[in-house]
Design a protein around this motif. Structure first.
Motif: not given
Length: 307
Positions: A136-141, A155-156, A265-268, A282-286
């Motif tokens: 739980g240290e990060v929201d997204l990888c 999500a790719e 890929t984003f992973v959560w 996530r949406a902005h980076v994608t």
């Protein structure tokens, strides 16, 4: 029960070392030791087996840690939900990735659009990324390797070809395409085990029945292009790297090898609350990464203008 001793306990349990935990928490070692001792007195059992500054979690501590991790994680998710209720101006997002270079351009645009969002970045190998995510240290990888874990969602972002980069004066530099057999004995620049470049390099050579001659192992995948341009060796780089290293004198070759691609890929966590800030990030980076990749592809296909 006060939350501060529980937070301190969790950090000490992870490090199993008082001085390292104190450094992370930015408190003195004596103060940290006293806090842990008071917690043990309150609970009526020792939580660690001690050997000087080294401590090892005992069975009581292991039992408490499982509960503490869940409790603090729930509280953090509650805090994020409240921040969302107040709007993006008070949000935060923590992201872990194998290379920070991919996030430079998207981060600039995100910060311009959402200056009030607190963004924290972490870099490590895949094992380190997933460990931070599960704790739980990060929201997204943001990662370049597949993950087979039912507790995680993904999500790719981008699926792209991986190219072989060589110095301009290299014997292969004038070729457009090469096979794995052309790389036998070539000095190879890659990353340490655990990073996607090394995983792909080892897999491609193994499929060809050989092993790479590695002359350099780096922790920063983004530095590979500059090491190659220095003449130290050749290496694998994603197609988008041509934009990130425009001043590195390199030749880019297509490699006739099965599945020579990278999937970003984003992973959560499936069971975690994904904050509004994390969703927007996530949406902005994608969108930014895909837009830039499409521009790169159009530029590559555009015919050269002769003087």
């Amino acid at each position: 029960m006060d939350l501060l001793p529980l937070r301190y306990f969790r950090v000490v349990a992870r490090h199993e070392h008082i001085s390292r935990a104190a450094t992370e928490l930015r408190v003195s070692q004596p103060s940290l030791s006293r806090t842990i001792a008071r917690l043990e007195t309150e609970l009526g059992v020792p939580l660690f087996d001690r050997r000087g500054r080294h401590v090892r979690l005992n069975r009581f501590g292991a039992t408490l840690l499982r509960r503490v991790e869940r409790a603090l994680d729930e509280l953090e998710q509650g805090r994020r939900e409240l921040a969302d209720a107040a709007g993006l101006a008070h949000g935060s997002v923590a992201v872990a990735t194998e290379t920070l270079l991919t996030l430079v351009e998207p981060l600039t645009g995100f910060r311009n659009d959402h200056p009030g969002v607190d963004v924290r970045l972490h870099q490590s190998s895949v094992d380190g990324l997933l460990e931070r995510l599960r704790r739980g240290e990060v929201d997204l990888c943001l990662m370049s390797q597949p993950v087979d874990d039912p507790a995680l969602e993904s999500a790719e972002v981008l699926h792209e070809e991986v190219l072989l980069a060589t110095p301009l004066g290299h014997r292969l530099a004038t070729r457009e395409r090469i096979g794995m057999g052309d790389l036998d004995g070539e000095p190879f620049i890659t990353t340490r085990p655990g990073y996607w470049q090394r995983v792909l390099t080892d897999r491609l050579f193994a499929a060809a029945g050989s092993r790479p001659t590695i002359v350099c192992e780096a922790d920063e995948p983004g530095a590979t292009a500059y090491l190659i341009s220095s003449g130290l060796g050749v290496g694998l780089l994603p197609a988008t790297a041509r934009r990130f290293a425009p001043h590195a004198p390199l030749a880019w070759l297509h490699l006739d090898a099965p599945d020579c691609h990278r999937t970003l890929t984003f992973v959560w966590r499936r069971d975690a609350y994904v904050s509004l800030a994390a969703q927007e990030f996530r949406a902005h980076v994608t969108a930014t990464v895909r837009r830039a990749a499409a521009g790169d592809e159009q530029a590559e296909q555009r015919p050269a203008v002769l003087p």
